[in-house]
Scaffold this motif. Structure first.
Motif, PDB file in Angstrom:
ATOM      1  N   GLY A  22       0.804  -1.224   0.000  1.00 42.13           N
ATOM      2  CA  GLY A  22       0.000   0.000   0.000  1.00 42.13           C
ATOM      3  C   GLY A  22       0.829   1.262   0.000  1.00 42.13           C
ATOM      4  N   SER A  23       2.100   1.146  -0.314  1.00 43.90           N
ATOM      5  CA  SER A  23       2.973   2.326  -0.294  1.00 43.90           C
ATOM      6  C   SER A  23       2.841   3.168  -1.551  1.00 43.90           C
ATOM      7  CB  SER A  23       4.425   1.898  -0.106  1.00 43.90           C
ATOM      8  OG  SER A  23       4.856   1.118  -1.207  1.00 43.90           O
ATOM      9  N   LEU A  24       2.105   2.713  -2.537  1.00 45.01           N
ATOM     10  CA  LEU A  24       1.980   3.461  -3.787  1.00 45.01           C
ATOM     11  C   LEU A  24       0.958   4.582  -3.684  1.00 45.01           C
ATOM     12  CD1 LEU A  24       2.055   0.565  -6.392  1.00 45.01           C
ATOM     13  CD2 LEU A  24       3.917   2.075  -5.735  1.00 45.01           C
ATOM     14  N   GLU A  25      -0.026   4.426  -2.819  1.00 43.38           N
ATOM     15  CA  GLU A  25      -1.075   5.431  -2.697  1.00 43.38           C
ATOM     16  C   GLU A  25      -1.052   6.066  -1.311  1.00 43.38           C
ATOM     17  OE1 GLU A  25      -4.831   3.752  -3.581  1.00 43.38           O
ATOM     18  OE2 GLU A  25      -4.174   2.913  -5.481  1.00 43.38           O
ATOM     19  N   PRO A  26      -1.123   7.387  -1.268  1.00 47.68           N
ATOM     20  CA  PRO A  26      -1.171   8.032   0.042  1.00 47.68           C
ATOM     21  C   PRO A  26      -2.526   7.776   0.701  1.00 47.68           C
ATOM     22  CG  PRO A  26      -1.469   9.656  -1.684  1.00 47.68           C
ATOM     23  CD  PRO A  26      -1.150   8.356  -2.357  1.00 47.68           C
ATOM     24  N   PRO A  27      -2.591   7.810   2.011  1.00 54.08           N
ATOM     25  CA  PRO A  27      -3.880   7.610   2.677  1.00 54.08           C
ATOM     26  C   PRO A  27      -4.837   8.745   2.328  1.00 54.08           C
ATOM     27  CG  PRO A  27      -2.208   8.277   4.248  1.00 54.08           C
ATOM     28  CD  PRO A  27      -1.508   8.042   2.946  1.00 54.08           C
ATOM     29  N   SER A  28      -6.079   8.415   2.120  1.00 48.28           N
ATOM     30  CA  SER A  28      -7.055   9.438   1.760  1.00 48.28           C
ATOM     31  C   SER A  28      -8.117   9.526   2.842  1.00 48.28           C
ATOM     32  CB  SER A  28      -7.717   9.114   0.422  1.00 48.28           C
ATOM     33  OG  SER A  28      -8.408   7.896   0.497  1.00 48.28           O
ATOM     34  N   GLY A  29      -8.704  10.698   2.963  1.00 49.07           N
ATOM     35  CA  GLY A  29      -9.748  10.913   3.948  1.00 49.07           C
ATOM     36  C   GLY A  29     -10.850  11.773   3.363  1.00 49.07           C
ATOM     37  N   PHE A  30     -11.737  12.249   4.215  1.00 50.84           N
ATOM     38  CA  PHE A  30     -12.858  13.056   3.733  1.00 50.84           C
ATOM     39  C   PHE A  30     -12.384  14.377   3.145  1.00 50.84           C
ATOM     40  CE2 PHE A  30     -16.307  16.134   4.309  1.00 50.84           C
ATOM     41  CZ  PHE A  30     -17.271  15.516   3.535  1.00 50.84           C
ATOM     42  N   ALA A  31     -11.277  14.912   3.634  1.00 47.99           N
ATOM     43  CA  ALA A  31     -10.773  16.190   3.133  1.00 47.99           C
ATOM     44  C   ALA A  31     -10.433  16.104   1.650  1.00 47.99           C
ATOM     45  CB  ALA A  31      -9.539  16.614   3.921  1.00 47.99           C
ATOM     46  N   ASP A  32     -10.014  14.938   1.196  1.00 45.90           N
ATOM     47  CA  ASP A  32      -9.699  14.762  -0.217  1.00 45.90           C
ATOM     48  C   ASP A  32     -10.964  14.671  -1.065  1.00 45.90           C
ATOM     49  OD1 ASP A  32      -7.024  14.630   0.511  1.00 45.90           O
ATOM     50  OD2 ASP A  32      -7.124  12.463   0.784  1.00 45.90           O
ATOM     51  N   MET A  33     -12.083  14.399  -0.437  1.00 45.25           N
ATOM     52  CA  MET A  33     -13.319  14.200  -1.183  1.00 45.25           C
ATOM     53  C   MET A  33     -14.218  15.439  -1.187  1.00 45.25           C
ATOM     54  SD  MET A  33     -12.920  11.117  -2.185  1.00 45.25           S
ATOM     55  CE  MET A  33     -14.480  10.459  -2.655  1.00 45.25           C
ATOM     56  N   ARG A  34     -13.755  16.539  -0.603  1.00 46.05           N
ATOM     57  CA  ARG A  34     -14.598  17.735  -0.510  1.00 46.05           C
ATOM     58  C   ARG A  34     -15.037  18.255  -1.867  1.00 46.05           C
ATOM     59  NH1 ARG A  34     -11.300  20.981   3.953  1.00 46.05           N
ATOM     60  NH2 ARG A  34      -9.724  20.434   2.428  1.00 46.05           N
ATOM     61  N   THR A  35     -14.112  18.331  -2.815  1.00 47.81           N
ATOM     62  CA  THR A  35     -14.459  18.845  -4.140  1.00 47.81           C
ATOM     63  C   THR A  35     -15.477  17.941  -4.821  1.00 47.81           C
ATOM     64  OG1 THR A  35     -12.263  19.796  -4.331  1.00 47.81           O
ATOM     65  CG2 THR A  35     -13.516  19.574  -6.350  1.00 47.81           C
ATOM     66  N   LEU A  36     -15.250  16.633  -4.752  1.00 43.99           N
ATOM     67  CA  LEU A  36     -16.196  15.689  -5.351  1.00 43.99           C
ATOM     68  C   LEU A  36     -17.565  15.809  -4.695  1.00 43.99           C
ATOM     69  CD1 LEU A  36     -16.615  13.329  -7.312  1.00 43.99           C
ATOM     70  CD2 LEU A  36     -15.932  11.814  -5.450  1.00 43.99           C
ATOM     71  N   PHE A  37     -17.597  15.949  -3.391  1.00 41.09           N
ATOM     72  CA  PHE A  37     -18.857  16.119  -2.672  1.00 41.09           C
ATOM     73  C   PHE A  37     -19.566  17.387  -3.130  1.00 41.09           C
ATOM     74  CE2 PHE A  37     -21.125  18.124   0.865  1.00 41.09           C
ATOM     75  CZ  PHE A  37     -22.095  17.166   1.115  1.00 41.09           C
TER      76      PHE A  37
END
Length: 54
Positions: A22-37
């Motif tokens: 799992g080192s290829l992708e950084p951890p994602s959270g809700f903050a990364d999804m704000r624009t999509l939301f």
């Protein structure tokens, strides 16, 4: 087995090991999804309310 096949197998195993850790992708959270939301839920909802009263 030729040297090209050996190198290919080694490279493939190295890449698969990186992928499994799992080192290829950084951890994602809700903050990364704000624009999509905002684009998929918030803006259309606001447009519906504004359009209803116009």
């Amino acid at each position: 087995m030729s040297t090209i096949e050996k190198r290919y197998a080694e490279e493939l195993n190295a890449r698969l090991a990186e992928w499994h850790t799992g080192s290829l992708e950084p951890p994602s959270g809700f903050a990364d999804m704000r624009t999509l939301f905002a684009v998929t839920i918030a803006f259309p909802f606001v447009a519906l309310i504004v359009g209803w009263f116009l």
